[in-house]
Design a protein around this motif. Structure first.
Motif, short mmCIF file in Angstrom:
data_model
loop_
_atom_site.label_atom_id
_atom_site.label_comp_id
_atom_site.label_asym_id
_atom_site.label_seq_id
_atom_site.Cartn_x
_atom_site.Cartn_y
_atom_site.Cartn_z
N GLU A 1 6.89 -8.12 -9.01
CA GLU A 1 7.68 -8.02 -7.80
C GLU A 1 9.09 -8.50 -8.13
O GLU A 1 10.26 -8.16 -7.72
N TYR B 1 0.09 -3.19 -3.08
CA TYR B 1 1.15 -3.32 -4.08
C TYR B 1 1.46 -1.74 -4.65
O TYR B 1 0.36 -1.01 -4.94
N ARG C 1 5.75 -4.85 -2.41
CA ARG C 1 4.28 -5.17 -1.59
C ARG C 1 4.54 -4.98 -0.23
O ARG C 1 5.44 -5.18 0.62
N SER C 2 3.65 -4.10 0.18
CA SER C 2 3.50 -3.66 1.80
C SER C 2 2.49 -4.98 2.34
O SER C 2 1.29 -5.13 2.21
N ARG C 3 2.93 -5.49 3.46
CA ARG C 3 2.49 -6.71 4.39
C ARG C 3 1.95 -6.21 5.55
O ARG C 3 1.40 -6.96 6.20
N SER C 4 1.82 -4.91 5.77
CA SER C 4 1.48 -4.36 6.92
C SER C 4 -0.10 -4.61 7.24
O SER C 4 -0.59 -4.26 8.26
N SER C 5 -0.76 -4.80 5.98
CA SER C 5 -2.30 -4.74 6.23
C SER C 5 -2.62 -6.20 5.44
O SER C 5 -2.06 -6.55 4.58
N ARG C 6 -3.92 -6.54 5.44
CA ARG C 6 -4.37 -7.79 4.79
C ARG C 6 -5.78 -7.06 4.07
O ARG C 6 -6.53 -6.22 4.64
N SER D 1 3.18 -10.95 -8.33
CA SER D 1 4.40 -11.70 -7.94
C SER D 1 5.48 -11.56 -8.93
O SER D 1 6.67 -11.43 -8.55
N HIS E 1 -2.82 -7.47 1.35
CA HIS E 1 -1.44 -6.63 0.93
C HIS E 1 -1.76 -5.51 -0.12
O HIS E 1 -2.74 -5.93 -0.87
N SER F 1 -4.79 -3.22 -3.62
CA SER F 1 -4.67 -4.40 -3.46
C SER F 1 -5.10 -5.20 -4.49
O SER F 1 -5.64 -4.56 -5.44
#
Length: 125
Positions: A56, A72, A63-68, A53, A70, A23
């Motif tokens: 990316e 990288y 980036r994995s947006r499955s958790s907060r 960003s 995110h 993260s």
């Protein structure tokens, strides 16, 4: 040719070393610890997020947006990145054979052995 700036390179090195991704706050900690020998200012999380960003957008980071927050991840390995850079530089050379000859002429004996073994094991086709 996609080259990396100093901070981008530091971020990529941290991501390459982290197998489970990082993260932005974790990345900040890693960078701070890695730079302990040469004092530098702490990187703000917003700065890291901006650079992540951009990386990316350049295709270096996913980036994995499955958790907060995110997480990288490096898209390619350090070795893949290095090989890509080598190919890009060779493509820019007006005389590719001369550039390769110069490169081979500057490698150590052990690197030459490695190159020979790799070329010998390469599939023909």
């Amino acid at each position: 040719m996609n080259t990396l700036g100093v901070l981008e390179r530091s971020i990529m090195n941290a991501l390459w070393d982290a197998h489970d991704g990082l993260s932005a706050p974790e990345l900040g900690e890693r960078l701070l610890n890695a730079e302990a020998e040469s004092p530098r200012k702490e990187h703000a999380t917003t700065t890291l997020l901006t650079v992540l960003s951009r990386l990316e957008a350049k295709g270096f980071v996913s980036r994995s947006r499955s958790s907060r927050p995110h997480r990288y991840f490096a898209v390619n390995s350090r070795e893949e990145h290095t090989a890509t850079l080598m190919h890009q530089v060779l493509e820019l050379a007006p005389d590719r054979d001369a550039a390769l000859a110069r490169f081979v002429g500057q490698v150590s004996a052990s690197e030459a052995e490695t190159l020979r073994a790799l070329l010998d094991s390469r599939p023909t086709g």
